[in-house]
Design an enzyme around this catalytic site. Structure first.
Site, PDB file in Angstrom:
ATOM      1  N   CYS A  90       0.794  -1.239   0.000  1.00 58.28           N
ATOM      2  CA  CYS A  90       0.000   0.000   0.000  1.00 58.28           C
ATOM      3  C   CYS A  90       0.822   1.282   0.000  1.00 58.28           C
ATOM      4  O   CYS A  90       0.713   2.081  -0.936  1.00 58.28           O
ATOM      5  CB  CYS A  90      -0.930  -0.002   1.216  1.00 58.28           C
ATOM      6  SG  CYS A  90      -2.310  -1.113   0.978  1.00 58.28           S
TER       7      CYS A  90
HETATM    8  C1  UDX Z   1      -1.040   0.048   5.509  1.00 59.99           C
HETATM    9  C2  UDX Z   1      -2.013   0.933   6.295  1.00 59.99           C
HETATM   10  O1  UDX Z   1      -1.629   0.949   7.683  1.00 59.99           O
HETATM   11  C3  UDX Z   1      -3.439   0.446   6.126  1.00 59.99           C
HETATM   12  O2  UDX Z   1      -4.341   1.327   6.777  1.00 59.99           O
HETATM   13  C4  UDX Z   1      -3.765   0.362   4.637  1.00 59.99           C
HETATM   14  O3  UDX Z   1      -5.065  -0.156   4.436  1.00 59.99           O
HETATM   15  C5  UDX Z   1      -2.748  -0.505   3.917  1.00 59.99           C
HETATM   16  O4  UDX Z   1      -1.442  -0.002   4.152  1.00 59.99           O
HETATM   17  P1  UDX Z   1       0.130  -2.310   5.866  1.00 59.99           P
HETATM   18  O5  UDX Z   1       0.859  -2.024   4.590  1.00 59.99           O
HETATM   19  O6  UDX Z   1      -0.495  -3.660   6.027  1.00 59.99           O
HETATM   20  O7  UDX Z   1      -1.054  -1.244   6.094  1.00 59.99           O
HETATM   21  O8  UDX Z   1       1.169  -2.158   7.071  1.00 59.99           O
HETATM   22  P2  UDX Z   1       1.549  -1.063   8.173  1.00 59.99           P
HETATM   23  O9  UDX Z   1       1.426  -1.703   9.489  1.00 59.99           O
HETATM   24  O10 UDX Z   1       0.850   0.200   7.978  1.00 59.99           O
HETATM   25  O11 UDX Z   1       3.110  -0.872   7.886  1.00 59.99           O
HETATM   26  C6  UDX Z   1       3.578  -0.400   6.619  1.00 59.99           C
HETATM   27  C7  UDX Z   1       5.083  -0.310   6.613  1.00 59.99           C
HETATM   28  O12 UDX Z   1       5.514   0.713   7.494  1.00 59.99           O
HETATM   29  C8  UDX Z   1       5.794  -1.580   7.071  1.00 59.99           C
HETATM   30  O13 UDX Z   1       6.888  -1.824   6.207  1.00 59.99           O
HETATM   31  C9  UDX Z   1       6.290  -1.250   8.467  1.00 59.99           C
HETATM   32  O14 UDX Z   1       7.461  -1.946   8.802  1.00 59.99           O
HETATM   33  C10 UDX Z   1       6.536   0.233   8.348  1.00 59.99           C
HETATM   34  N1  UDX Z   1       6.438   0.954   9.638  1.00 59.99           N
HETATM   35  C11 UDX Z   1       5.247   1.036  10.293  1.00 59.99           C
HETATM   36  C12 UDX Z   1       7.548   1.594  10.155  1.00 59.99           C
HETATM   37  O15 UDX Z   1       8.649   1.553   9.563  1.00 59.99           O
HETATM   38  N2  UDX Z   1       7.430   2.304  11.324  1.00 59.99           N
HETATM   39  C13 UDX Z   1       6.261   2.408  11.999  1.00 59.99           C
HETATM   40  O16 UDX Z   1       6.229   3.081  13.050  1.00 59.99           O
HETATM   41  C14 UDX Z   1       5.135   1.748  11.466  1.00 59.99           C
END
Ligand code: UDX
Length: 442
Positions: A272
């Site tokens: 996403c």
């Molecule tokens: C995301 C959105 O959160 C969600 O609302 C949408 O529908 C789809 O995209 P997702 O891709 O499943 O969800 O994962 P998410 O938990 O949001 O993490 C995305 C990325 O950010 C991951 O690679 C994670 O490692 C990274 N991340 C997340 C960080 O590096 N730091 C953080 O504090 C949070």
């Protein structure tokens, strides 16, 4: 109770379908692939997602969920259909709406034969204008019917996270309904009020382009927030005694900032954030506006990969013929999804430098093997992955990696150098025993 159909059985489609079935609705999941329909009808999930298998099995056993081939049966035997097909990126980052167009065409044809007012809900992530300017005319053309008079239409983006999809679908923070007209919005709101009976989340009703944009803005904000804290992490690394985790903890107490999505590290990946931020950049440019902040957020994210490789170089000097362990391949824990995973980008850079890479992940190895083949070695456990390596990069914070102790590194590695890309280890106790580098740790 309304009968529901879900068009597309990818991640969003399947999670939506099983959750409606779990709440007692009759659900038809429409797919174009025979094997997928057969898997779903046997209660087998095609990808890793916690709890999905259990809920799917229950839904199939109870007869509430059935996968069907094609769109016709799904439309004719339901009242409300959610479109959840994929919206991949074109090579220039803009959104590829081919599947949306094709699906709208097939649904329009099915609607032609249907009696009664059907509600079509577009859940796939799409650029503003798609519901009204793309989907609506295709539905009307192919059905010979008129929106409002003969069928209803809403945009309804989803915000579920991989690894937490069932929980997020059952208990979302909010619901966005982009209604083409009041009747369409009323019906979708009624469905959600019934679905969330006893704990209805805030429901925001707006027009379709606003709803479509909200999804992009949500993801762009979160991605930018992470790039922001990663920028601060890189500053922290240059100041002795400063740790970005302390900084993030403090500013997270300010309710205007909040503590979420402030985990500094190797940056974001997944299906996403990268796709949606790129799509919003391309969309914005097509409107004549340069979204500099989003482009910078993207650049900062990519630079974290380069930054990590630089740290390795500083530690090991020439990388040629060194052996490096990669712990974690999926883009985040609790998923086998490797789309835009930082691991692949880091590994590709290391391979270019002549490094021998050995990797371990609890779920994602089969998917990585499809991309990298035998260019790297795959270990069968975290400890085996560490053996005889010169450096380890912790890329994904799976729970089982959090249980590793300094001795696992010192006893197995040739040179115990650990780069903690997700800041899961205690810097003090690890630094005492091995050469420990934490992202954002000065
Ligand atoms: C995301 C959105 O959160 C969600 O609302 C949408 O529908 C789809 O995209 P997702 O891709 O499943 O969800 O994962 P998410 O938990 O949001 O993490 C995305 C990325 O950010 C991951 O690679 C994670 O490692 C990274 N991340 C997340 C960080 O590096 N730091 C953080 O504090 C949070």
């Amino acid at each position: 109770m309304y009968r529901v159909s879900v068009i597309g059985t990818g991640f969003v489609g399947l999670c939506t379908a099983v959750c409606f079935a779990d709440r007692g609705y009759k659900v038809l999941a429409s797919t174009k692939y025979k094997e997928k329909a057969s898997l779903v009808n046997q209660g087998i999930i095609p990808f890793h997602e916690p709890n999905l298998s259990k809920v799917l099995k229950k839904a199939v056993r109870s007869g509430h969920l059935r996968a069907v081939l094609g769109r016709e049966e799904a439309i004719s035997h339901s009242d409300i259909s959610f479109i959840t097909v994929g919206t991949p990126a074109n090579p220039d980052g803009s959104i590829d709406l081919r599947l949306i167009r094709q699906t709208a065409e097939e649904m329009g044809k099915a609607l032609k034969e249907k009696e009664g007012k059907h509600l079509v809900v577009l859940k796939s992530t799409v650029v503003p204008g798609t519901t009204e300017k793309v989907v609506k005319p295709i539905l009307e053309r192919n059905s010979g019917k008129k929106c409002v008079e003969d069928f209803l239409l809403c945009s309804n983006p989803e915000f579920l996270r991989e690894g937490n999809a069932i929980q997020d679908t059952l208990h979302p923070d909010f619901i966005v309904i982009g209604e083409h007209d009041k009747k369409s919005g009323d019906l979708l709101e009624e469905l959600y009020r019934d679905f969330h009976e006893g704990g209805v989340p805030p429901i925001i009703r707006t027009n379709p382009p606003t709803a479509e944009l909200i999804k992009y803005v949500n993801n762009s904000f979160l991605g930018t927030k992470i790039s922001f804290i990663n920028t601060m992490a890189n500053i922290c690394e240059k100041i002795a005694g400063v740790d970005v985790r302390n900084v993030a903890e403090a500013i997270g107490k300010d309710h205007r900032i909040s503590p979420y999505f402030l985990r500094a590290g190797l940056g974001w990946g997944g299906s996403c954030f990268p796709k949606d931020i790129k799509a919003l950049v391309a969309f914005s440019k097509s409107l004549g506006y340069e979204p500099n902040m989003l482009e910078t957020a993207w650049k900062v994210n990519e630079a974290q990969v380069e930054h990590t490789v630089e740290i390795v170089k500083n530690k090991l000097g020439v990388l040629k013929e060194k052996k490096i362990a990669i712990l974690g391949l999926s883009f985040k824990p609790d998923t086998d999804d490797i789309r835009e995973a930082r691991s692949i980008k880091i590994i590709k850079k290391l391979l270019k430098e002549g490094v021998t890479v050995t990797a371990y992940d609890p779920q994602a190895i089969p998917n990585v093997r499809q991309i990298l083949g035998e260019k790297i070695e795959y270990a069968t456990s975290a400890v085996k992955c560490l053996r005889n390596t010169d450096c380890c990069i912790l890329v994904t914070e799976w729970d089982e990696f959090k249980r590793l102790k300094p001795k696992h590194f010192t006893e197995n590695m040739r040179h115990p150098i650990l780069i903690d890309g997700r800041r899961i280890y205690n810097p003090k106790s690890f630094s005492e025993k091995l050469d420990y580098v934490g992202i954002g740790l000065g």
